[in-house]
Every structure is written in C-alpha cells, then in structure tokens.
Write a protein that holds these residues in place. Structure first.
Motif, PDB file in Angstrom:
ATOM      1  N   GLU A 128     -31.118 -49.762 -50.240  1.00 25.38           N
ATOM      2  CA  GLU A 128     -30.182 -48.720 -49.813  1.00 25.38           C
ATOM      3  C   GLU A 128     -29.118 -49.310 -48.891  1.00 25.38           C
ATOM      4  O   GLU A 128     -27.933 -48.977 -48.992  1.00 25.38           O
ATOM      5  N   ALA A 129     -29.533 -50.220 -48.010  1.00 29.99           N
ATOM      6  CA  ALA A 129     -28.598 -50.847 -47.071  1.00 29.99           C
ATOM      7  C   ALA A 129     -27.674 -51.854 -47.752  1.00 29.99           C
ATOM      8  O   ALA A 129     -26.525 -52.028 -47.343  1.00 29.99           O
TER       9      ALA A 129
ATOM     10  N   MET B 100     -22.184 -57.681 -59.848  1.00 30.12           N
ATOM     11  CA  MET B 100     -22.320 -57.092 -61.177  1.00 30.12           C
ATOM     12  C   MET B 100     -22.834 -55.654 -61.119  1.00 30.12           C
ATOM     13  O   MET B 100     -22.450 -54.833 -61.936  1.00 30.12           O
ATOM     14  N   PHE B 101     -23.733 -55.350 -60.166  1.00 34.76           N
ATOM     15  CA  PHE B 101     -24.369 -54.035 -60.130  1.00 34.76           C
ATOM     16  C   PHE B 101     -24.337 -53.433 -58.728  1.00 34.76           C
ATOM     17  O   PHE B 101     -24.541 -54.133 -57.744  1.00 34.76           O
ATOM     18  N   THR B 102     -24.116 -52.125 -58.686  1.00 30.99           N
ATOM     19  CA  THR B 102     -24.261 -51.341 -57.462  1.00 30.99           C
ATOM     20  C   THR B 102     -25.131 -50.146 -57.822  1.00 30.99           C
ATOM     21  O   THR B 102     -24.900 -49.498 -58.849  1.00 30.99           O
ATOM     22  N   VAL B 103     -26.138 -49.871 -56.995  1.00 29.86           N
ATOM     23  CA  VAL B 103     -27.033 -48.734 -57.229  1.00 29.86           C
ATOM     24  C   VAL B 103     -26.854 -47.742 -56.086  1.00 29.86           C
ATOM     25  O   VAL B 103     -26.977 -48.101 -54.913  1.00 29.86           O
TER      26      VAL B 103
ATOM     27  N   GLU C 168     -37.084 -48.392 -59.324  1.00 25.89           N
ATOM     28  CA  GLU C 168     -37.128 -49.401 -60.395  1.00 25.89           C
ATOM     29  C   GLU C 168     -35.790 -50.125 -60.507  1.00 25.89           C
ATOM     30  O   GLU C 168     -35.757 -51.352 -60.636  1.00 25.89           O
ATOM     31  N   PHE C 169     -34.686 -49.383 -60.462  1.00 29.99           N
ATOM     32  CA  PHE C 169     -33.376 -50.029 -60.484  1.00 29.99           C
ATOM     33  C   PHE C 169     -33.255 -51.007 -59.321  1.00 29.99           C
ATOM     34  O   PHE C 169     -32.834 -52.152 -59.507  1.00 29.99           O
ATOM     35  N   ARG C 170     -33.616 -50.557 -58.130  1.00 27.08           N
ATOM     36  CA  ARG C 170     -33.489 -51.408 -56.943  1.00 27.08           C
ATOM     37  C   ARG C 170     -34.376 -52.646 -57.047  1.00 27.08           C
ATOM     38  O   ARG C 170     -33.941 -53.755 -56.732  1.00 27.08           O
TER      39      ARG C 170
END
Length: 163
Positions: A105-106, A114-117, A96-98
């Motif tokens: 993932e890559a 702003m965001f890194t998961v 959901e975050f992705r």
C-alpha cells in the motif's frame, strides 16, 4: 525542465482545448493519459499557458482523486473494495496482486514502473463483483487465481512489445 518535444505535446493538448482555462480538468486528464501522472513541470507549463496560478492548478490536481502527482506504472490495476466487491472477497484479490508484483500500500508501483496497484471505493460494476480494472478495462468476477493469470498475460504483452 521540459524537453522541446514534451512542450510540443502539451501545447498540442492545450491547443485542442483552445487554451481555455475552463478546460483545465479535461487538459489535465489528457496529460495524465500521456504521463500516467501529472509531473510538476507540466503543471507549471499548463498554468503559465492558461494564465492561471500554479496554486489553482495544484488545487485541481489534489482535489480530484483521479489525478495523481506520483508516477504510476504502465499498467494501473484498480481493485474495487466497494460493498459488493468486499463481501465477494476483493481483499484476497488485492493481496494476491500485491504479493505477485511485490508491491505494498505504501509502495504501490513496481520498481520497473510497469505496474501500480490501487484500491478504489467503487468502480460502478457491482453486478460483476468482485471486479478490477487494468488501465480502465474491466475484469469481472476476479479471483486470486485470475489475478495471477492476468499479471502473467500482461507480462507476456510487455515482453512481446519489447521484441
């Protein structure tokens, strides 16, 4: 090439640790808090100032999983996939975050930085599973719905900071 203001910032960190090579991990942790990763030019400057080889600095930076040589977003979201979180369905939360942020993932960081998961093996909060952190702030009992709400809150925070 580092700007003078960056050199001064890094030198202040080095000074706080009395330019001791034995403090290299603590120094790198502080620098990573500033940049959200460890830029190559900064590592070279640290090596020069501590009078240790660049190879040794890179060895430390690549040995410890907590250090990153890649730029990360303002908000680093770590989704736990340890046993307790995994059995309580952490993967749908990660997905959901992705999906919400349009990352993979890559390519874990949004183009606007702003965001890194990321996924992690364990956050040490098994009793709160499934759990994630945003810049080391724990968010317990996550669900995909809560993940979407969290992103909305963070985006509102960003837009209110800009005004």
């Amino acid at each position: 090439m580092l700007k003078q203001s960056e050199i001064e910032t890094i030198d202040a960190v080095l000074d706080a640790h009395e330019y001791q090579a034995s403090q290299v991990i603590a120094i790198m942790q502080e620098v990573q808090k500033i940049y959200h990763y460890l830029p190559e030019e900064v590592l070279c400057h640290i090596a020069k100032e501590l009078k240790i080889s660049e190879a040794k600095i890179y060895g430390v930076a690549t040995f410890y999983e907590n250090f990153s040589l890649e730029p990360k977003g303002k908000y680093v979201i770590k989704v736990c996939d340890g046993t307790a979180c995994h059995v309580r369905k952490s993967i749908p939360i990660l997905e959901e975050f992705r999906k919400t942020l349009g990352v993979t993932e890559a390519k874990p960081t949004t183009p606007d930085m702003m965001f890194t998961v990321e996924t992690v093996s364990c956050l040490g909060a098994c009793g709160l599973a499934p759990v994630c952190t945003v810049n080391d702030v724990v968010h317990p009992a996550m669900t995909p719905e809560k993940a979407r709400e969290l992103i909305e809150e963070l985006r509102k925070e960003v837009s209110s900071d800009e005004n």
